[in-house]
Design a protein around this motif. Structure first.
Motif, PDB file in Angstrom:
ATOM      1  N   LEU A 164       0.999  -1.282  -0.480  1.00  0.00           N
ATOM      2  CA  LEU A 164      -0.142  -0.251   0.343  1.00  0.00           C
ATOM      3  C   LEU A 164       0.722   1.397   0.177  1.00  0.00           C
ATOM      4  CD1 LEU A 164      -3.010  -0.819   2.103  1.00  0.00           C
ATOM      5  CD2 LEU A 164      -2.549  -0.500  -0.147  1.00  0.00           C
ATOM      6  N   ALA A 165       2.079   0.977   0.217  1.00  0.00           N
ATOM      7  CA  ALA A 165       3.327   2.147   0.166  1.00  0.00           C
ATOM      8  C   ALA A 165       3.168   2.771  -0.732  1.00  0.00           C
ATOM      9  CB  ALA A 165       3.829   1.257   1.191  1.00  0.00           C
ATOM     10  N   GLY A 166       3.103   2.213  -2.329  1.00  0.00           N
ATOM     11  CA  GLY A 166       3.152   2.618  -3.203  1.00  0.00           C
ATOM     12  C   GLY A 166       2.079   2.759  -4.042  1.00  0.00           C
ATOM     13  N   MET A 167       1.213   2.508  -3.069  1.00  0.00           N
ATOM     14  CA  MET A 167      -0.612   3.792  -3.575  1.00  0.00           C
ATOM     15  C   MET A 167      -0.315   4.960  -4.399  1.00  0.00           C
ATOM     16  SD  MET A 167      -3.825   2.750  -1.223  1.00  0.00           S
ATOM     17  CE  MET A 167      -3.038   3.704   0.233  1.00  0.00           C
ATOM     18  N   GLY A 168       0.322   5.694  -4.935  1.00  0.00           N
ATOM     19  CA  GLY A 168       0.519   6.333  -5.343  1.00  0.00           C
ATOM     20  C   GLY A 168       1.379   6.468  -6.789  1.00  0.00           C
ATOM     21  N   TYR A 169       1.628   5.354  -7.344  1.00  0.00           N
ATOM     22  CA  TYR A 169       2.080   5.733  -8.665  1.00  0.00           C
ATOM     23  C   TYR A 169       1.745   6.149  -9.285  1.00  0.00           C
ATOM     24  CZ  TYR A 169      -0.195   1.875 -10.349  1.00  0.00           C
ATOM     25  OH  TYR A 169      -1.937   0.605 -10.246  1.00  0.00           O
ATOM     26  N   LEU A 170       0.876   5.972  -9.821  1.00  0.00           N
ATOM     27  CA  LEU A 170      -0.041   6.545 -11.237  1.00  0.00           C
ATOM     28  C   LEU A 170       0.507   8.267 -10.358  1.00  0.00           C
ATOM     29  CD1 LEU A 170      -3.037   5.236 -11.413  1.00  0.00           C
ATOM     30  CD2 LEU A 170      -1.142   4.741 -12.628  1.00  0.00           C
ATOM     31  N   ALA A 171       0.418   9.030 -10.088  1.00  0.00           N
ATOM     32  CA  ALA A 171       1.433  10.595  -9.940  1.00  0.00           C
ATOM     33  C   ALA A 171       2.665  10.732 -10.220  1.00  0.00           C
ATOM     34  CB  ALA A 171       0.526  11.440  -8.444  1.00  0.00           C
ATOM     35  N   ARG A 172       3.099   9.624 -10.201  1.00  0.00           N
ATOM     36  CA  ARG A 172       4.891   9.595 -10.197  1.00  0.00           C
ATOM     37  C   ARG A 172       5.468   9.025 -11.262  1.00  0.00           C
ATOM     38  NH1 ARG A 172       8.954  10.309  -5.204  1.00  0.00           N
ATOM     39  NH2 ARG A 172       7.896   8.052  -4.742  1.00  0.00           N
ATOM     40  N   GLN A 173       4.158   9.159 -12.399  1.00  0.00           N
ATOM     41  CA  GLN A 173       4.979   8.503 -13.550  1.00  0.00           C
ATOM     42  C   GLN A 173       6.035   9.075 -14.338  1.00  0.00           C
ATOM     43  OE1 GLN A 173       3.060   5.346 -15.170  1.00  0.00           O
ATOM     44  NE2 GLN A 173       3.148   5.412 -12.918  1.00  0.00           N
ATOM     45  N   PRO A 174       5.934   9.972 -14.646  1.00  0.00           N
ATOM     46  CA  PRO A 174       7.268  10.302 -15.828  1.00  0.00           C
ATOM     47  C   PRO A 174       8.767  10.189 -14.289  1.00  0.00           C
ATOM     48  CG  PRO A 174       5.821  11.951 -15.532  1.00  0.00           C
ATOM     49  CD  PRO A 174       5.164  11.526 -14.570  1.00  0.00           C
ATOM     50  N   LEU A 175       8.734  10.366 -13.241  1.00  0.00           N
ATOM     51  CA  LEU A 175      10.389  10.050 -12.721  1.00  0.00           C
ATOM     52  C   LEU A 175      10.125   8.099 -12.504  1.00  0.00           C
ATOM     53  CD1 LEU A 175      12.497  11.269 -10.851  1.00  0.00           C
ATOM     54  CD2 LEU A 175      10.181  10.749  -9.254  1.00  0.00           C
ATOM     55  N   LEU A 176       9.539   8.257 -12.356  1.00  0.00           N
ATOM     56  CA  LEU A 176       9.620   5.804 -12.698  1.00  0.00           C
ATOM     57  C   LEU A 176       9.679   5.646 -13.121  1.00  0.00           C
ATOM     58  CD1 LEU A 176       6.469   5.374  -9.790  1.00  0.00           C
ATOM     59  CD2 LEU A 176       8.533   5.861  -9.272  1.00  0.00           C
ATOM     60  N   ARG A 177       8.670   6.226 -14.644  1.00  0.00           N
ATOM     61  CA  ARG A 177       9.496   5.561 -15.622  1.00  0.00           C
ATOM     62  C   ARG A 177      11.021   5.994 -16.116  1.00  0.00           C
ATOM     63  NH1 ARG A 177       5.385   4.140 -18.707  1.00  0.00           N
ATOM     64  NH2 ARG A 177       6.828   3.300 -20.693  1.00  0.00           N
ATOM     65  N   GLU A 178      11.603   7.241 -15.684  1.00  0.00           N
ATOM     66  CA  GLU A 178      12.823   7.708 -16.132  1.00  0.00           C
ATOM     67  C   GLU A 178      13.533   6.687 -15.293  1.00  0.00           C
ATOM     68  OE1 GLU A 178      16.250  11.345 -15.007  1.00  0.00           O
ATOM     69  OE2 GLU A 178      13.733  11.410 -15.367  1.00  0.00           O
ATOM     70  N   PHE A 179      13.359   6.344 -14.009  1.00  0.00           N
ATOM     71  CA  PHE A 179      13.798   4.895 -12.739  1.00  0.00           C
ATOM     72  C   PHE A 179      14.015   3.690 -13.604  1.00  0.00           C
ATOM     73  CE2 PHE A 179      15.350   3.442  -9.022  1.00  0.00           C
ATOM     74  CZ  PHE A 179      16.829   3.241  -9.262  1.00  0.00           C
ATOM     75  N   MET A 180      13.049   3.431 -14.296  1.00  0.00           N
ATOM     76  CA  MET A 180      13.416   2.424 -14.824  1.00  0.00           C
ATOM     77  C   MET A 180      13.888   1.467 -16.372  1.00  0.00           C
ATOM     78  SD  MET A 180       8.815   0.961 -14.554  1.00  0.00           S
ATOM     79  CE  MET A 180       9.007   0.724 -15.961  1.00  0.00           C
ATOM     80  N   GLY A 181      13.877   2.885 -16.955  1.00  0.00           N
ATOM     81  CA  GLY A 181      14.872   3.454 -18.037  1.00  0.00           C
ATOM     82  C   GLY A 181      15.952   2.783 -17.630  1.00  0.00           C
ATOM     83  N   ILE A 182      16.793   2.816 -16.267  1.00  0.00           N
ATOM     84  CA  ILE A 182      18.499   2.557 -16.358  1.00  0.00           C
ATOM     85  C   ILE A 182      18.020   1.433 -16.062  1.00  0.00           C
ATOM     86  CG2 ILE A 182      20.276   3.173 -14.947  1.00  0.00           C
ATOM     87  CD1 ILE A 182      18.500   5.594 -13.948  1.00  0.00           C
ATOM     88  N   THR A 183      18.844   0.158 -16.505  1.00  0.00           N
ATOM     89  CA  THR A 183      19.291  -1.459 -16.309  1.00  0.00           C
ATOM     90  C   THR A 183      20.323  -1.553 -15.326  1.00  0.00           C
ATOM     91  OG1 THR A 183      19.937  -1.210 -17.924  1.00  0.00           O
ATOM     92  CG2 THR A 183      17.808  -1.781 -18.531  1.00  0.00           C
ATOM     93  N   ASP A 184      21.549  -0.622 -16.033  1.00  0.00           N
ATOM     94  CA  ASP A 184      22.864  -1.056 -14.336  1.00  0.00           C
ATOM     95  C   ASP A 184      22.131  -0.540 -13.020  1.00  0.00           C
ATOM     96  OD1 ASP A 184      25.705  -1.118 -15.605  1.00  0.00           O
ATOM     97  OD2 ASP A 184      25.072   0.358 -14.378  1.00  0.00           O
ATOM     98  N   PHE A 185      23.101  -1.612 -12.903  1.00  0.00           N
ATOM     99  CA  PHE A 185      22.390  -1.809 -11.150  1.00  0.00           C
ATOM    100  C   PHE A 185      23.127  -0.205 -10.560  1.00  0.00           C
ATOM    101  CE2 PHE A 185      20.519  -5.385  -8.468  1.00  0.00           C
ATOM    102  CZ  PHE A 185      20.152  -6.309  -9.943  1.00  0.00           C
ATOM    103  N   ALA A 186      24.718  -0.188 -10.891  1.00  0.00           N
ATOM    104  CA  ALA A 186      25.569   0.215 -10.734  1.00  0.00           C
ATOM    105  C   ALA A 186      24.715   2.430 -10.930  1.00  0.00           C
ATOM    106  CB  ALA A 186      26.580   0.793 -10.718  1.00  0.00           C
ATOM    107  N   GLU A 187      24.581   2.064 -12.153  1.00  0.00           N
ATOM    108  CA  GLU A 187      23.721   3.731 -12.745  1.00  0.00           C
ATOM    109  C   GLU A 187      22.789   3.351 -11.682  1.00  0.00           C
ATOM    110  OE1 GLU A 187      22.941   5.005 -17.229  1.00  0.00           O
ATOM    111  OE2 GLU A 187      23.906   3.531 -16.666  1.00  0.00           O
ATOM    112  N   ALA A 188      21.761   2.723 -11.177  1.00  0.00           N
ATOM    113  CA  ALA A 188      20.365   2.872 -11.434  1.00  0.00           C
ATOM    114  C   ALA A 188      20.622   3.435  -9.511  1.00  0.00           C
ATOM    115  CB  ALA A 188      19.623   1.285 -11.002  1.00  0.00           C
TER     116      ALA A 188
END
Length: 275
Positions: free
Chosen positions: A123-147
């Motif tokens: 439930l701590a993740g309920m607000g995910y729809l309000a932060r889509q641009p930020l979350l999608r930016e992070f999701m675009g990083i696949t390298d562990f160290a870079e992320a």
């Protein structure tokens, strides 16, 4: 004899996070349902598994080695591992999202047609729809160290790392579903309210009794590990074969009450504090 509507008998399944809590409960129930259960965690599981493999989700090499050690074709992946906010933020985000994503994506080539994936969000993740641009930016990083560096550079503005990691799980689940269903693979997640497990004490250190009490108010108690494990088992079962891309609250109605305004979380916290 009643039909086996869940369809786990003879299926090969993997449970990441089978040492304790919801993951242990899920593994036990799956064994009872006749599945061939392969477990992974950083500590050995007490469940009578077909195999156990030690895997540290902070390490990409360990993730790849764990998948190779279990091997073979798989019918269902259960992602139940997670760290609370009492760990360093980079580790929380790494284990709860980056590691789970790498583990899951590593299994996809080994999944049988009709296979399913389920992850434990919150439930701590309920607000995910309000932060889509930020979350999608992070999701675009696949390298562990870079992320991890991306997170470290923005930690102050990103807020609670646990909530962030669960917002990422929710987003990744829904973004992945359309592509995976084209390969006859389903993916879902659950969003539990607080669970009566050893990790609850760690959450209490961060959130306090009032906040945890407010989130448990709908039912008047915390959920049990079994009450969270059973929806995971349902979502990965044959009974849910037309369900994909769902972030399912498992919270005795709390999320629905908050979304419709029937419940007010600030009022609930205040009442819990007074009590």
């Amino acid at each position: 004899m009643a039909k086996d509507i869940l369809g786990y008998k003879g299926k090969r399944v993997v449970v990441m996070g089978c040492f304790s809590g919801t993951g242990e409960a899920a593994a036990r129930l799956l064994v009872d349902l006749g599945a061939e259960v392969h477990g992974a965690d950083i500590k050995p599981s007490p469940v009578n598994l077909a195999s156990f493999t030690e895997v540290d989700l902070k390490k990409p090499d360990a993730i790849a080695a764990g998948i190779a050690a279990i091997g073979g074709k798989i019918d269902a992946v259960f992602n139940v591992s997670g760290l609370p906010q009492t760990f360093p933020g980079e580790d929380v985000v790494t284990v709860n999202f980056l590691g789970i994503r790498a583990w899951t994506e590593g299994w996809i080539p080994h999944l049988n047609p009709g296979a399913a994936i389920v992850s434990v969000s919150s439930l701590a993740g309920m607000g995910y729809l309000a932060r889509q641009p930020l979350l999608r930016e992070f999701m675009g990083i696949t390298d562990f160290a870079e992320a991890r560096q991306w997170y470290a550079d923005r930690a102050a503005e990103l807020g609670d790392p646990y909530s962030l990691s669960k917002e990422l799980i929710n987003t990744w689940t829904q973004v992945s579903a359309p592509d995976l269903i084209g390969r006859d693979i389903r993916i879902n997640c659950t969003m539990p309210s607080p669970i009566d497990t050893p990790m609850l004490g760690e959450f209490r250190k961060i959130a306090g009794d009032a906040v945890l009490g407010a989130f448990a108010k709908a039912k008047g108690r915390y959920s049990t590990p079994e009450e969270q494990a059973l929806p995971l088992i349902l979502l990965n079962s044959d009974a849910a074969r037309f369900i994909s891309g769902v972030c399912l609250p498992v919270d005795a109605g709390l999320a629905g009450g908050l979304a419709t305004g029937v419940l007010n979380i600030q009022q609930m916290i205040a009442e819990a504090s007074a009590a």
